[in-house]
Design a protein around this motif. Structure first.
Motif, PDB file in Angstrom:
ATOM      1  N   LEU A 142       0.744  -1.152  -0.017  1.00  0.00           N
ATOM      2  CA  LEU A 142      -0.114   0.021  -0.078  1.00  0.00           C
ATOM      3  C   LEU A 142       0.952   1.263  -0.020  1.00  0.00           C
ATOM      4  CD1 LEU A 142      -2.893   1.383   0.115  1.00  0.00           C
ATOM      5  CD2 LEU A 142      -2.673   1.061   2.713  1.00  0.00           C
ATOM      6  N   GLU A 143       1.804   1.397   0.893  1.00  0.00           N
ATOM      7  CA  GLU A 143       2.756   2.483   0.838  1.00  0.00           C
ATOM      8  C   GLU A 143       3.506   2.422  -0.436  1.00  0.00           C
ATOM      9  OE1 GLU A 143       5.319   1.411   4.193  1.00  0.00           O
ATOM     10  OE2 GLU A 143       3.772   2.305   5.714  1.00  0.00           O
ATOM     11  N   ARG A 144       4.074   1.517  -0.946  1.00  0.00           N
ATOM     12  CA  ARG A 144       4.638   1.729  -2.280  1.00  0.00           C
ATOM     13  C   ARG A 144       3.900   2.183  -3.432  1.00  0.00           C
ATOM     14  NH1 ARG A 144       6.522  -3.269  -1.842  1.00  0.00           N
ATOM     15  NH2 ARG A 144       4.900  -3.952  -3.326  1.00  0.00           N
ATOM     16  N   GLY A 145       2.637   1.848  -3.387  1.00  0.00           N
ATOM     17  CA  GLY A 145       1.856   2.146  -4.565  1.00  0.00           C
ATOM     18  C   GLY A 145       1.295   3.889  -4.393  1.00  0.00           C
ATOM     19  N   GLY A 146       1.050   4.179  -2.824  1.00  0.00           N
ATOM     20  CA  GLY A 146       0.667   5.549  -2.607  1.00  0.00           C
ATOM     21  C   GLY A 146      -0.515   5.751  -2.867  1.00  0.00           C
ATOM     22  N   SER A 147      -1.466   4.840  -3.255  1.00  0.00           N
ATOM     23  CA  SER A 147      -2.679   5.418  -3.555  1.00  0.00           C
ATOM     24  C   SER A 147      -3.662   4.238  -3.045  1.00  0.00           C
ATOM     25  CB  SER A 147      -3.048   5.750  -4.967  1.00  0.00           C
ATOM     26  OG  SER A 147      -4.114   5.815  -5.321  1.00  0.00           O
ATOM     27  N   PRO A 148      -4.683   4.429  -2.289  1.00  0.00           N
ATOM     28  CA  PRO A 148      -5.491   3.092  -2.013  1.00  0.00           C
ATOM     29  C   PRO A 148      -6.413   2.651  -3.524  1.00  0.00           C
ATOM     30  CG  PRO A 148      -5.844   4.774  -0.362  1.00  0.00           C
ATOM     31  CD  PRO A 148      -4.976   5.323  -1.454  1.00  0.00           C
ATOM     32  N   ALA A 149      -6.717   3.479  -4.394  1.00  0.00           N
ATOM     33  CA  ALA A 149      -7.327   3.205  -5.311  1.00  0.00           C
ATOM     34  C   ALA A 149      -6.419   2.262  -6.406  1.00  0.00           C
ATOM     35  CB  ALA A 149      -7.663   4.115  -6.549  1.00  0.00           C
ATOM     36  N   ARG A 150      -5.231   2.420  -6.537  1.00  0.00           N
ATOM     37  CA  ARG A 150      -3.995   1.781  -7.140  1.00  0.00           C
ATOM     38  C   ARG A 150      -3.986   0.370  -6.624  1.00  0.00           C
ATOM     39  NH1 ARG A 150      -0.233   5.079  -7.174  1.00  0.00           N
ATOM     40  NH2 ARG A 150      -1.032   6.336  -8.831  1.00  0.00           N
ATOM     41  N   PHE A 151      -3.981   0.326  -5.213  1.00  0.00           N
ATOM     42  CA  PHE A 151      -3.755  -1.069  -4.356  1.00  0.00           C
ATOM     43  C   PHE A 151      -4.769  -1.753  -4.914  1.00  0.00           C
ATOM     44  CE2 PHE A 151      -5.108  -2.931  -0.569  1.00  0.00           C
ATOM     45  CZ  PHE A 151      -3.927  -4.080  -0.416  1.00  0.00           C
ATOM     46  N   TRP A 152      -6.253  -1.148  -4.727  1.00  0.00           N
ATOM     47  CA  TRP A 152      -7.220  -2.157  -4.972  1.00  0.00           C
ATOM     48  C   TRP A 152      -7.328  -2.677  -6.410  1.00  0.00           C
ATOM     49  CZ3 TRP A 152     -10.720  -4.543  -1.769  1.00  0.00           C
ATOM     50  CH2 TRP A 152     -10.611  -4.009  -0.537  1.00  0.00           C
TER      51      TRP A 152
END
Length: 313
Positions: A61-71
């Protein structure tokens, strides 16, 4: 890179334990029964997998920096294989090889909605395959972590694990005294529950500060309520969430991680004690729910009525 290699090794050991549990149950049942007298290696493997999940998800999650990108990344990771497994299960059922739950034909809308969202076990709905039950807890964990990320609380894994472990003990004792509360198995209940969870998650991730706080509150309460009263008797669902947040605490190397581990062990001990008569129910096939006691089922899947039936012979 070094971390990834040792995590892969840990995952490998856990997967081997689960595979051995399944294979011995199906092909060498006497060996499996002997192993169960010593240790439940399948439960050990699953516990390790849940801990590793909790360890890696905050980093992802931290690496992606975005919850939307994570999902989005989670969806592409989970759904392709889920679709393959679902199609294979339906094909096997139509061919008469392995029957699917009868609810799929009696209540197809409810079954499809619950299983497509991967939340079937939280909603008290049978999965297309028993072994898919773990996905419900992973998705619940993703929702809780991403909601916490919005408020900068995702690094509070130790505190969350301690709270969940304590809640698991309370729920276990309450269910032991009062008995489980069955979930209504209807299409309306599933639809409303999914709508509440989706609205809470959307508000937590996309709304303004006040709306996000309200959405996160609804999301957390809904997940805790469903997890506390799932098909997994005696609070095991809460222990599973505590496992994953303990993994997150270990990743964050917080001092309270050891306290989180201690709380998790205490919760596991209490739930294990409460479910002890359920484990003896594994040999009481007529009284237990379909799939209960098999390697793919959860650690505490027998109903209270099954335990009473087994206890009386």
């Amino acid at each position: 890179m070094t971390r990834q290699r040792w995590l892969d090794a840990v995952r490998g050991v856990a997967i081997i334990a689960v595979v051995v549990d399944h294979v011995t149950f199906m092909a060498f049942h006497s060996v499996w029964a002997g192993l169960m007298q010593v240790a439940h290696i399948g439960a050990f493997g699953l516990a390790v997998i849940f801990l590793v999940t909790g360890y890696v998800i905050p980093a992802s999650l931290e690496r992606g920096g975005s919850p939307a990108r994570f999902w989005v990344s989670r969806a592409f990771r989970l759904y392709p294989m889920w679709i393959v497994v679902a199609v294979a299960a339906i094909a096997a059922s139509l061919a008469g090889v392995a029957p699917l739950p009868g609810e799929l034909w009696r209540q197809p809308g409810m079954m499809l909605l619950a299983n497509l969202t991967l939340l079937q076990n939280l909603l008290g709905v049978p999965g297309l395959l028993v072994v898919l039950w773990t996905l419900s807890y992973q998705v619940a964990f993703y929702a809780l972590v991403t909601a916490a990320y919005r408020f900068g609380l995702h690094r509070r894994g130790a505190e969350t694990a301690i709270a969940l472990g304590a809640l698991a003990i309370v729920v276990t004792l309450a269910q032991r005294l009062l008995g489980p509360v069955p979930l209504p198995r209807t299409g309306w209940f599933v639809a409303v529950a999914v709508a509440v969870l989706a609205a809470g998650l959307w508000a937590a991730l996309r709304g303004g500060r006040a709306v996000a706080a309200a959405g996160a509150g609804v999301l957390v309460l809904a997940i805790l309520a469903l997890t506390a009263r799932t098909q997994h008797a005696d609070g095991w669902g809460l222990v599973i969430l505590a496992m994953m947040f303990t993994g997150a605490a270990l990743y964050q190397a917080r001092r309270r991680a050891l306290l989180a581990v201690g709380t998790l062990l205490a919760a596991a001990a209490v739930t294990g004690w409460a479910a002890a008569d359920c484990r003896t129910c594994r040999s009481c096939r007529p009284a237990r729910r379909p799939g209960c006691g098999s390697p793919g089922s959860s650690p505490g899947c027998c109903s209270s009525s099954s335990r009473r039936s087994c206890a009386t012979g």
